[in-house]
Scaffold this motif. Structure first.
Motif, PDB file in Angstrom:
ATOM      1  N   SER A   1      52.361  85.460  31.054  1.00  5.11           N
ATOM      2  CA  SER A   1      51.419  84.901  29.982  1.00  5.11           C
ATOM      3  C   SER A   1      50.538  83.632  30.029  1.00  5.11           C
ATOM      4  CB  SER A   1      50.640  85.182  28.846  1.00  5.11           C
ATOM      5  OG  SER A   1      50.206  86.715  29.081  1.00  5.11           O
ATOM      6  N   ALA A   2      51.722  82.815  29.857  1.00  6.61           N
ATOM      7  CA  ALA A   2      51.517  81.374  29.708  1.00  6.61           C
ATOM      8  C   ALA A   2      51.814  80.446  31.712  1.00  6.61           C
ATOM      9  CB  ALA A   2      53.286  80.570  28.837  1.00  6.61           C
ATOM     10  N   PHE A   3      52.376  81.258  31.801  1.00  2.10           N
ATOM     11  CA  PHE A   3      52.398  80.185  33.452  1.00  2.10           C
ATOM     12  C   PHE A   3      51.089  80.661  34.040  1.00  2.10           C
ATOM     13  CE2 PHE A   3      57.452  79.755  33.263  1.00  2.10           C
ATOM     14  CZ  PHE A   3      57.268  78.522  32.440  1.00  2.10           C
ATOM     15  N   LEU A   4      50.777  81.650  33.989  1.00  3.50           N
ATOM     16  CA  LEU A   4      49.502  81.663  34.746  1.00  3.50           C
ATOM     17  C   LEU A   4      48.284  81.048  33.734  1.00  3.50           C
ATOM     18  CD1 LEU A   4      48.511  83.900  35.991  1.00  3.50           C
ATOM     19  CD2 LEU A   4      48.119  85.912  35.087  1.00  3.50           C
ATOM     20  N   LEU A   5      48.046  80.657  33.027  1.00  2.00           N
ATOM     21  CA  LEU A   5      47.476  79.908  31.806  1.00  2.00           C
ATOM     22  C   LEU A   5      47.298  78.519  32.252  1.00  2.00           C
ATOM     23  CD1 LEU A   5      45.572  79.263  29.893  1.00  2.00           C
ATOM     24  CD2 LEU A   5      47.508  78.217  28.154  1.00  2.00           C
ATOM     25  N   GLY A   6      48.876  77.698  32.631  1.00  2.00           N
ATOM     26  CA  GLY A   6      49.234  76.856  33.199  1.00  2.00           C
ATOM     27  C   GLY A   6      48.524  76.571  34.580  1.00  2.00           C
ATOM     28  N   ALA A   7      48.688  77.883  35.781  1.00  2.00           N
ATOM     29  CA  ALA A   7      48.369  77.284  36.957  1.00  2.00           C
ATOM     30  C   ALA A   7      46.917  77.145  36.948  1.00  2.00           C
ATOM     31  CB  ALA A   7      48.523  79.210  37.342  1.00  2.00           C
TER      32      ALA A   7
ATOM     33  N   ILE B   1      46.410  61.442  49.680  1.00  2.00           N
ATOM     34  CA  ILE B   1      46.855  62.593  49.925  1.00  2.00           C
ATOM     35  C   ILE B   1      47.898  63.429  48.874  1.00  2.00           C
ATOM     36  CG2 ILE B   1      48.870  61.427  51.512  1.00  2.00           C
ATOM     37  CD1 ILE B   1      46.660  64.991  52.302  1.00  2.00           C
ATOM     38  N   PHE B   2      49.034  61.810  47.675  1.00  2.00           N
ATOM     39  CA  PHE B   2      49.584  62.472  47.391  1.00  2.00           C
ATOM     40  C   PHE B   2      49.124  63.533  46.890  1.00  2.00           C
ATOM     41  CE2 PHE B   2      52.346  59.006  49.233  1.00  2.00           C
ATOM     42  CZ  PHE B   2      53.131  59.982  50.095  1.00  2.00           C
ATOM     43  N   PRO B   3      47.876  62.832  45.942  1.00  2.00           N
ATOM     44  CA  PRO B   3      47.629  63.876  44.335  1.00  2.00           C
ATOM     45  C   PRO B   3      47.409  65.221  44.598  1.00  2.00           C
ATOM     46  CG  PRO B   3      46.849  61.494  44.198  1.00  2.00           C
ATOM     47  CD  PRO B   3      47.452  61.093  45.022  1.00  2.00           C
ATOM     48  N   ILE B   4      46.794  65.205  45.635  1.00  2.00           N
ATOM     49  CA  ILE B   4      45.942  66.412  46.642  1.00  2.00           C
ATOM     50  C   ILE B   4      47.680  67.484  46.736  1.00  2.00           C
ATOM     51  CG2 ILE B   4      45.119  66.910  48.458  1.00  2.00           C
ATOM     52  CD1 ILE B   4      43.083  65.083  48.604  1.00  2.00           C
ATOM     53  N   LEU B   5      48.409  67.047  47.068  1.00  2.00           N
ATOM     54  CA  LEU B   5      49.412  68.153  47.656  1.00  2.00           C
ATOM     55  C   LEU B   5      50.331  68.170  46.147  1.00  2.00           C
ATOM     56  CD1 LEU B   5      50.792  65.695  50.898  1.00  2.00           C
ATOM     57  CD2 LEU B   5      50.215  68.043  50.770  1.00  2.00           C
ATOM     58  N   GLY B   6      50.659  67.065  45.488  1.00  2.00           N
ATOM     59  CA  GLY B   6      51.000  67.684  43.755  1.00  2.00           C
ATOM     60  C   GLY B   6      50.392  68.608  43.105  1.00  2.00           C
ATOM     61  N   GLY B   7      49.005  68.368  42.835  1.00  2.00           N
ATOM     62  CA  GLY B   7      47.992  69.469  42.017  1.00  2.00           C
ATOM     63  C   GLY B   7      48.116  70.754  43.452  1.00  2.00           C
ATOM     64  N   GLY B   8      48.123  70.899  44.623  1.00  4.50           N
ATOM     65  CA  GLY B   8      47.837  72.002  44.591  1.00  4.50           C
ATOM     66  C   GLY B   8      49.904  72.081  44.601  1.00  4.50           C
ATOM     67  N   LEU B   9      50.855  71.895  45.182  1.00  3.52           N
ATOM     68  CA  LEU B   9      51.763  72.570  44.738  1.00  3.52           C
ATOM     69  C   LEU B   9      52.269  72.695  42.739  1.00  3.52           C
ATOM     70  CD1 LEU B   9      54.042  69.953  47.020  1.00  3.52           C
ATOM     71  CD2 LEU B   9      54.232  72.466  47.827  1.00  3.52           C
ATOM     72  N   MET B  10      51.553  72.378  42.516  1.00  4.93           N
ATOM     73  CA  MET B  10      51.847  72.192  40.796  1.00  4.93           C
ATOM     74  C   MET B  10      50.932  73.700  40.516  1.00  4.93           C
ATOM     75  SD  MET B  10      51.346  70.008  38.100  1.00  4.93           S
ATOM     76  CE  MET B  10      49.400  69.544  37.903  1.00  4.93           C
TER      77      MET B  10
END
Length: 527
Positions: A479-485, A343-352
């Motif tokens: 732009s930078a953070f949109l790419l990151g998302a 569950i933690f990689p899923i939660l972490g990926g979503g929150l990231m």
């Protein structure tokens, strides 16, 4: 059988108190590697003022990064082949030699060379800590100590710039390097005294995979240089960048072929047969991409747009780092008590994804409170991912491959950070230039862009130029953070494919993945 000592209980398990003493020594060594770059960053203007060589400034960081990345997988393999304690102590000594020499550097060329020596040692420090923890503590129990590792990272990121500024102002920039010596001496003494791992079987002398090591080093070096120089030193379509791409592709192909033939491959390809290990490598790459990008551009936004002081730049990241530390501690405790982690990689990926998207919405009107909330969301995502990715990667291989598993996971995170800084930086710079040109015209944009636009410098500019630059930085950050998302979405998708394999030490029969399920626990004696 596990040897029982005064530090083991009746079941043969190492007592938590003994583990904590060992971990304290390991965390000091880890702090050495992490704190160094954060301290040096604040000292660089003073160093350039004394030594000159402004045109070579970037190489002070690049030489260290290159040496660290290139040596990381080699240190992991050396630990697997010859014993982790010895290789770890050697890496500390090399790091300290590099630190002492850097402090004595008389010109920029010497400093760059000595920083490369430092980087060679730093590669062994990080891998050594992770691999020794993998040997010493079963994955099921490792969650108890995740908060300690996250705390060290937060301490380095927050305290580094503050310590660096204080040392440079009151003791001189050379002490930014010399400060490593007493810390390193303590780490050496503690590791030597309290860390006792089983000796490697003294059978037939293993053959070193020199060809694989050379090809991998070439591939890593060309990749890091590609991401460092692309769009800055050289245009992306230049002969130099295209040449680096060619070298990276050819050397990587050669490395993959060589590893199928080597008796003792420096990075055994069979570890990637584990779905979980491969997924954790991908997710770790994306974590590095998001984290290093965030650490670079968040203080820039807060200084340029929100008027924060550069002196306390580490404190600007406090919401993200505190959130990361607390969430990492909670996730570790739950993993230890339940043995569940998918569950933690899923939660972490979503929150990231959510955190990076929220940061992409920041503009010139965003308050510090709101940006702090957005940072906390990103920090929570990273907290779920930072230690879990290493834990699952280590749990997915045999004990004999613990070093290469740790070094591979560390390498992918490092390369992710390199790519993140390069791609987000290229996008950021392009957007800033475009926005400034639209608002001020080409000549004014170039003039404003060449200034050192920190909060103090901005206050001296005409209001129209200041507002244009603030809008440009906000647009670049968007732009930078949109790419990151967008990139982080890949990590969120990958997390759903992680298989919940019982953690070793959970009471199951070995608890690894596939054949590693029957791998024996190491014989560990902690004094």
């Amino acid at each position: 059988m596990v040897k029982k000592t005064k530090n083991t209980d009746t079941s043969g398990e190492v007592k938590p108190r003994s583990v904590r003493v060992v971990l304290m020594a390991l965390m000091i060594a880890m702090l050495l590697a992490m704190l160094d770059n954060m301290i040096i960053g604040t000292a660089m203007p003073t160093i350039v003022g004394e030594l000159g060589g402004l045109e070579h400034l970037s190489w002070v960081v690049t030489a260290y990064t290159l040496a660290t990345a290139a040596s990381t997988p080699i240190w992991g393999k050396i630990g697997d082949m010859y014993g982790r304690k010895g290789s770890f102590l050697v890496s500390i000594v090399i790091f300290l030699i590099g630190s002492a020499l850097s402090g004595m550097a008389q010109d920029m060329g010497q400093l760059i060379g000595f920083r490369a020596i430092q980087g060679l040692g730093a590669g062994g420090l990080m891998v050594g800590v992770m691999a020794i923890i993998g040997d010493l503590i079963p994955p099921r129990e490792r969650g108890k100590y995740q908060g300690m590792m996250a705390g060290v990272m937060a301490l380095a990121m927050i305290g580094g710039p503050l310590v660096g500024g204080t040392i440079t102002d009151h003791m001189g920039w050379r002490w930014s390097f010399y400060i490593n010596l007493p810390l390193g001496a303590v780490a050496l003494a503690m590791v030597t005294a309290v860390l006792h791992l089983p000796k490697k079987d003294q059978g037939e002398r293993p053959k070193i995979d020199y060809l694989g090591a050379a090809l991998l080093t070439t591939a890593i070096t060309s990749t890091v240089l590609l991401t460092t120089w692309g769009g800055t030193e050289y245009a992306w379509g230049s002969v130099e960048i295209i040449g680096l791409i060619a070298v990276a592709v050819v050397s990587l192909a050669g490395f993959l072929y060589a590893e199928t033939k080597a008796a003792e491959p420096v990075m055994p390809l069979h570890i990637f047969r584990s779905r979980n290990f491969t997924l954790m490598s991908v997710i770790g790459f994306l974590v590095g991409f998001a984290m290093f990008g965030g650490v670079l551009y968040l203080p820039l936004f807060q200084q340029s747009v929100q008027g924060a002081s550069a002196t306390n730049s580490g404190l600007l990241l406090l919401p993200m780092l505190l959130s990361m530390m607390v969430v990492s501690l909670i996730a570790g405790r739950i993993t230890t008590s339940s043995g569940k982690y998918k569950i933690f990689p899923i939660l972490g990926g979503g929150l990231m994804v959510v955190g990076l998207f929220l940061l992409a919405t920041m503009d010139t009107g965003t308050s510090r409170l709101m940006s702090g909330v957005y940072m906390a969301v990103l920090g929570a995502g990273l907290g779920f991912l930072m230690q879990i990715t290493m834990l699952v990667a280590q749990n997915s291989v045999d004990m004999k491959d613990m070093g290469v598993a740790s070094s591979s996971a560390t390498l992918f995170r490092t390369l992710g950070g390199s790519f993140g800084v390069a791609l987000m930086g290229s996008l950021f710079t392009g957007q800033v230039t475009s926005t400034m040109t639209d608002r001020l015209g080409p000549e004014a944009a170039v003039k404003a862009g060449s200034a050192q636009l920190d909060a103090a410098s901005l206050a001296k500019l005409p209001e129209v130029v200041r507002e244009a630059y603030q809008h440009a930085v906000a647009a670049g950050t968007h732009s930078a953070f949109l790419l990151g998302a967008g990139i982080a979405v890949l990590g969120f998708v990958a997390a759903w494919f992680v298989k919940e394999v019982p953690l070793r030490g959970a009471g199951a029969s070995g608890g690894g993945a596939g054949k590693e399920a029957s791998a024996p626990e190491p014989v560990v004696v902690a004094h």
